[in-house]
Scaffold this motif. Sequence first.
Motif, short mmCIF file in Angstrom:
data_model
loop_
_atom_site.label_atom_id
_atom_site.label_comp_id
_atom_site.label_asym_id
_atom_site.label_seq_id
_atom_site.Cartn_x
_atom_site.Cartn_y
_atom_site.Cartn_z
N ILE A 3 1.00 -1.25 0.14
CA ILE A 3 0.09 -0.02 -0.28
C ILE A 3 0.85 1.39 0.04
CG2 ILE A 3 -1.75 1.49 1.33
CD1 ILE A 3 -2.99 -0.99 2.15
N TYR A 4 1.83 1.18 0.96
CA TYR A 4 2.96 2.27 0.92
C TYR A 4 3.41 2.68 -0.43
CZ TYR A 4 2.20 3.86 5.83
OH TYR A 4 1.68 4.47 6.76
N ARG A 60 -4.63 7.84 4.98
CA ARG A 60 -5.60 7.26 4.26
C ARG A 60 -5.50 5.71 4.34
NH1 ARG A 60 -5.70 10.87 -1.26
NH2 ARG A 60 -5.05 13.00 -0.27
N PHE A 61 -4.54 5.03 4.94
CA PHE A 61 -4.28 3.73 5.09
C PHE A 61 -5.34 3.03 5.58
CE2 PHE A 61 -2.67 -0.29 7.00
CZ PHE A 61 -1.94 -0.74 5.94
N HIS A 112 -8.57 3.70 5.35
CA HIS A 112 -9.62 3.91 4.34
C HIS A 112 -9.29 2.79 3.44
CE1 HIS A 112 -11.48 7.33 6.31
NE2 HIS A 112 -10.44 8.02 6.63
N ILE A 113 -8.11 2.99 2.90
CA ILE A 113 -7.94 1.59 1.87
C ILE A 113 -7.79 0.47 2.06
CG2 ILE A 113 -5.96 0.98 0.44
CD1 ILE A 113 -4.69 3.81 0.47
N ALA A 114 -7.47 0.06 3.22
CA ALA A 114 -7.72 -1.38 3.88
C ALA A 114 -9.09 -1.69 4.19
CB ALA A 114 -6.72 -1.62 5.22
N THR A 115 -9.82 -0.83 4.88
CA THR A 115 -11.30 -1.02 4.95
C THR A 115 -12.00 -1.39 3.67
OG1 THR A 115 -11.18 0.04 7.09
CG2 THR A 115 -13.31 -0.23 6.03
N ILE A 153 -6.43 1.08 -3.69
CA ILE A 153 -5.27 1.97 -3.41
C ILE A 153 -5.66 3.37 -4.57
CG2 ILE A 153 -2.80 2.46 -3.66
CD1 ILE A 153 -2.44 -0.55 -2.78
N ALA A 154 -5.74 2.80 -5.81
CA ALA A 154 -5.94 3.72 -6.76
C ALA A 154 -6.94 4.99 -6.50
CB ALA A 154 -5.96 3.20 -8.00
#
Length: 244
Positions: free
Chosen positions: A110-111, A127-128, A130-133, A160-161
């Motif tokens: 993700i990073y 935003r991590f 939010h992306i994972a959820t 991610i995008a």
Amino acid sequence: MDRVVVHQVSKKFKIGSTKKASALTQFISLFSGKEPKKTIKVLEEISFSVAAGEILGVIGKNGSGKSTLLRIIAGIYHTTEGSIETHGKIVSLVNLHLAMYPQLTMRDNIYFLASVFGLTDREISGRFNHIATFSGLEEFIHTKIYQFSEGMKQRLVFSIAIHCDPQILLLDEIFEVGDKEFRFKSAEKIKGLVRDGATVLLVSHSLDLVGKYCDRVIWMDGGRIRAQGPAHKIIAEYDPLAGN
């Protein structure tokens, strides 16, 4: 405002070929290590524009030049002739799941990918979750990517995008991935981006998908634009049985 302007774009590739090569040519190439080359034209005099807040579909058979066109807009390939103008941040999902590092965890990827899409470490940290959820893969945050299925990789890359502020989003066969719930929230997220002025270019073989989401469609055939116009009209010309 036009976010993407494609003007008279042509693209040629040189590929190795021994077809119809003379015996002498084949003999020389064997010892020189240089095989004969031939030039193929993949795109020829392509012109169109895409406005802010528009979803453009690109359809056509395999080998018609669809993915090459997206790669040129993304800056992966250069044009042989013609020009491309883009206005806004480009986020490209053209085989991007192949760019993930299999031996790194979901967290590390993700990073990595979010930084490729232009976010700072601080922005990624914010935003991590939010992306994972959104991906629905929270329980796999510390799992290495080589243990993910292809579907899981697509969901992760897509998640991610769309959290990286795309103003021009390029999708090659990645749009409706995952289960019904994930497909619904993905569609809603993209609709929100488009309402805020983003532009989406969607390459797909799924005419149902293109007809469902696209305002306008380009039909590629043999490296040229055969037709372009309202989605329902071009899809009906491409496949008269579509939707029946």
